[in-house]
Design a protein around this motif. Structure first.
Motif, PDB file in Angstrom:
ATOM      1  N   ILE A  46      14.027 108.066  25.289  1.00 61.36           N
ATOM      2  CA  ILE A  46      14.725 106.787  25.121  1.00 61.36           C
ATOM      3  C   ILE A  46      14.150 105.960  23.978  1.00 61.36           C
ATOM      4  O   ILE A  46      14.853 105.215  23.297  1.00 61.36           O
ATOM      5  CB  ILE A  46      14.715 105.978  26.442  1.00 61.36           C
ATOM      6  N   PHE A  47      12.848 106.130  23.705  1.00 62.81           N
ATOM      7  CA  PHE A  47      12.218 105.333  22.657  1.00 62.81           C
ATOM      8  C   PHE A  47      12.451 105.902  21.266  1.00 62.81           C
ATOM      9  O   PHE A  47      12.082 105.267  20.271  1.00 62.81           O
ATOM     10  CB  PHE A  47      10.718 105.179  22.942  1.00 62.81           C
ATOM     11  N   SER A  48      13.076 107.080  21.189  1.00 64.27           N
ATOM     12  CA  SER A  48      13.453 107.607  19.880  1.00 64.27           C
ATOM     13  C   SER A  48      14.501 106.725  19.226  1.00 64.27           C
ATOM     14  O   SER A  48      14.646 106.711  17.999  1.00 64.27           O
ATOM     15  CB  SER A  48      13.998 109.036  20.020  1.00 64.27           C
ATOM     16  N   LYS A  49      15.256 105.998  20.072  1.00 64.70           N
ATOM     17  CA  LYS A  49      16.323 105.141  19.563  1.00 64.70           C
ATOM     18  C   LYS A  49      15.851 103.714  19.288  1.00 64.70           C
ATOM     19  O   LYS A  49      16.644 102.868  18.874  1.00 64.70           O
ATOM     20  CB  LYS A  49      17.481 105.119  20.572  1.00 64.70           C
ATOM     21  N   VAL A  50      14.568 103.465  19.514  1.00 64.47           N
ATOM     22  CA  VAL A  50      13.992 102.132  19.308  1.00 64.47           C
ATOM     23  C   VAL A  50      13.177 102.129  18.024  1.00 64.47           C
ATOM     24  O   VAL A  50      12.397 103.058  17.774  1.00 64.47           O
ATOM     25  CB  VAL A  50      13.093 101.731  20.498  1.00 64.47           C
ATOM     26  N   LYS A  51      13.333 101.113  17.217  1.00 65.67           N
ATOM     27  CA  LYS A  51      12.554 101.032  15.981  1.00 65.67           C
ATOM     28  C   LYS A  51      11.059 100.980  16.300  1.00 65.67           C
ATOM     29  O   LYS A  51      10.652 100.323  17.254  1.00 65.67           O
ATOM     30  CB  LYS A  51      12.953  99.793  15.183  1.00 65.67           C
ATOM     31  N   PRO A  52      10.236 101.658  15.503  1.00 66.45           N
ATOM     32  CA  PRO A  52       8.790 101.662  15.744  1.00 66.45           C
ATOM     33  C   PRO A  52       8.180 100.268  15.818  1.00 66.45           C
ATOM     34  O   PRO A  52       7.308 100.012  16.647  1.00 66.45           O
ATOM     35  CB  PRO A  52       8.234 102.439  14.540  1.00 66.45           C
ATOM     36  N   SER A  53       8.650  99.369  14.969  1.00 63.18           N
ATOM     37  CA  SER A  53       8.104  98.005  14.982  1.00 63.18           C
ATOM     38  C   SER A  53       8.385  97.323  16.311  1.00 63.18           C
ATOM     39  O   SER A  53       7.527  96.603  16.852  1.00 63.18           O
ATOM     40  CB  SER A  53       8.704  97.182  13.833  1.00 63.18           C
ATOM     41  N   LEU A  54       9.574  97.548  16.867  1.00 60.51           N
ATOM     42  CA  LEU A  54       9.945  96.909  18.129  1.00 60.51           C
ATOM     43  C   LEU A  54       9.219  97.548  19.304  1.00 60.51           C
ATOM     44  O   LEU A  54       8.787  96.854  20.233  1.00 60.51           O
ATOM     45  CB  LEU A  54      11.461  97.002  18.321  1.00 60.51           C
ATOM     46  N   LEU A  55       9.061  98.869  19.281  1.00 58.72           N
ATOM     47  CA  LEU A  55       8.333  99.557  20.347  1.00 58.72           C
ATOM     48  C   LEU A  55       6.879  99.091  20.398  1.00 58.72           C
ATOM     49  O   LEU A  55       6.360  98.795  21.473  1.00 58.72           O
ATOM     50  CB  LEU A  55       8.382 101.068  20.123  1.00 58.72           C
ATOM     51  N   SER A  56       6.219  99.025  19.266  1.00 60.73           N
ATOM     52  CA  SER A  56       4.814  98.607  19.246  1.00 60.73           C
ATOM     53  C   SER A  56       4.673  97.140  19.644  1.00 60.73           C
ATOM     54  O   SER A  56       3.749  96.766  20.376  1.00 60.73           O
ATOM     55  CB  SER A  56       4.214  98.832  17.859  1.00 60.73           C
ATOM     56  N   LEU A  57       5.607  96.310  19.194  1.00 53.94           N
ATOM     57  CA  LEU A  57       5.565  94.894  19.547  1.00 53.94           C
ATOM     58  C   LEU A  57       5.764  94.701  21.049  1.00 53.94           C
ATOM     59  O   LEU A  57       5.061  93.907  21.692  1.00 53.94           O
ATOM     60  CB  LEU A  57       6.647  94.138  18.769  1.00 53.94           C
ATOM     61  N   ALA A  58       6.713  95.443  21.638  1.00 54.48           N
ATOM     62  CA  ALA A  58       6.976  95.343  23.073  1.00 54.48           C
ATOM     63  C   ALA A  58       5.785  95.848  23.885  1.00 54.48           C
ATOM     64  O   ALA A  58       5.437  95.263  24.916  1.00 54.48           O
ATOM     65  CB  ALA A  58       8.230  96.136  23.431  1.00 54.48           C
ATOM     66  N   THR A  59       5.150  96.935  23.430  1.00 52.15           N
ATOM     67  CA  THR A  59       3.978  97.477  24.122  1.00 52.15           C
ATOM     68  C   THR A  59       2.835  96.468  24.129  1.00 52.15           C
ATOM     69  O   THR A  59       2.193  96.239  25.165  1.00 52.15           O
ATOM     70  CB  THR A  59       3.513  98.783  23.438  1.00 52.15           C
ATOM     71  N   LEU A  60       2.596  95.855  22.988  1.00 57.40           N
ATOM     72  CA  LEU A  60       1.519  94.874  22.892  1.00 57.40           C
ATOM     73  C   LEU A  60       1.856  93.606  23.677  1.00 57.40           C
ATOM     74  O   LEU A  60       0.990  93.021  24.338  1.00 57.40           O
ATOM     75  CB  LEU A  60       1.264  94.540  21.427  1.00 57.40           C
ATOM     76  N   LEU A  61       3.120  93.188  23.638  1.00 62.11           N
ATOM     77  CA  LEU A  61       3.541  92.001  24.382  1.00 62.11           C
ATOM     78  C   LEU A  61       3.354  92.211  25.879  1.00 62.11           C
ATOM     79  O   LEU A  61       2.863  91.316  26.584  1.00 62.11           O
ATOM     80  CB  LEU A  61       5.004  91.677  24.081  1.00 62.11           C
ATOM     81  N   LEU A  62       3.729  93.377  26.381  1.00 68.19           N
ATOM     82  CA  LEU A  62       3.556  93.676  27.797  1.00 68.19           C
ATOM     83  C   LEU A  62       2.087  93.582  28.190  1.00 68.19           C
ATOM     84  O   LEU A  62       1.749  93.014  29.229  1.00 68.19           O
ATOM     85  CB  LEU A  62       4.092  95.077  28.104  1.00 68.19           C
TER      86      LEU A  62
END
Length: 299
Positions: free
Chosen positions: A201-217
């Motif tokens: 599912i994360f293949s469809k998510v931009k890397p910048s958004l995935l890393s930002l969401a991971t750090l935000l969590l």
């Protein structure tokens, strides 16, 4: 196939370059290195007939690459780049057969290794095939590697989720008091990112958004409210629904920690190697038997 590649990206070593400028450059490059969305949708819709590539087979292959990453002691950046290359290639090659996936995956991994690791740590192709227990030859790898590079237009050194995670982490540390910086453990964050890479599912998510969401969590779970505010301010630079992706990351990490579906077959990791190969390998290479647990958060 053992030479290191020239980098085609500026996401290398940022000596003296301000974080804001680094982020600007990576974001400008990001869209050029994204998997083709239409191809990912075809992969996602495919059924497990044994004749076509599916998202489930992709996830199995990524988990094998993670095991290899740990086996050789390679960096998270190497793994993150290997996943990027694999997803981009699969999104272009809609009719790839499952029997070719292990060769494709290992070639993407090898390209990433030669792009990010020190040349003296790059294994021979023959040893990599033997250790991963694949049946194809070095010649097969050479041919497949050429196909992958040509299809990707030789754009190898992509801005990865790990590139952005490292950058956002540095940004946050600049805004935190010294005594609470240790709460944001980079090893734990890297483990969380690796777990996300294992889910299609994360293949469809931009890397910048995935890393930002991971750090935000993570900062929200640690109660670092000021840091959460700083991260949400960064969202203006990364298009997408940060809250939605954060929820997907939380669900992924919960499943990773609580089920066995992410755990590969331990027997596959009992490699048979020659005496010459054994003498070349580091002592730590023999310790890897399964995917890692995510380290506990710092107190």
């Amino acid at each position: 196939t053992n030479g290191a590649y020239e980098s085609d990206s500026v996401s290398e070593i940022w000596n003296g370059v301000p974080l804001a400028m680094q982020l600007k450059v990576l974001l400008e490059q990001e869209s050029r290195y994204q998997p083709k969305l239409s191809g990912l949708r075809v992969l996602e819709a495919a059924h497990d007939s044994g004749l076509r590539m599916t998202s489930r087979l992709r996830d199995f292959e990524v988990k094998d690459l993670l095991s290899l990453t740990r086996f050789f002691g390679f960096s998270t950046e190497t793994f993150s780049l290997a996943v990027n290359l694999l997803d981009r290639f699969l999104a272009l090659m809609k009719v790839i057969q499952p029997k070719h996936l292990s060769c494709v995956g290992l070639c993407c991994f090898y390209i990433a290794v030669k792009s990010t690791e020190e040349e003296r740590n790059v294994p021979l192709a023959h040893d990599l095939i033997r250790i991963s227990q694949n049946r194809f030859t070095v010649s097969d790898m050479i041919r497949m590697e050429k196909i992958i590079l040509e299809k990707l237009c030789w754009r190898v050194k992509a801005p990865t989720a790990m590139s952005f995670l490292r950058l956002y982490h540095s940004y946050i540390l600049e805004h935190l008091d010294m005594e609470i910086r240790k709460a944001l453990n980079m090893e734990r964050l890297e483990a969380q990112l690796k777990a996300c890479h294992c889910s299609f599912i994360f293949s469809k998510v931009k890397p910048s958004l995935l890393s930002l969401a991971t750090l935000l969590l993570e900062v929200q779970e640690q109660g670092l409210h000021s840091a959460a505010g700083d991260l949400q301010c960064l969202q203006q630079h990364s298009n997408g629904d940060l809250v939605c992706v954060r929820e997907l990351v939380a669900k992924c990490l919960t499943e990773y920690s609580s089920t066995k579906r992410f755990k590969p077959n331990n027997q596959k990791l009992r490699w048979i190697i020659s005496g010459r190969t054994a003498r070349q390998l580091k002592h730590s290479y023999y310790k890897i038997a399964h995917l890692p647990t995510i380290p506990e958060a710092s107190c």
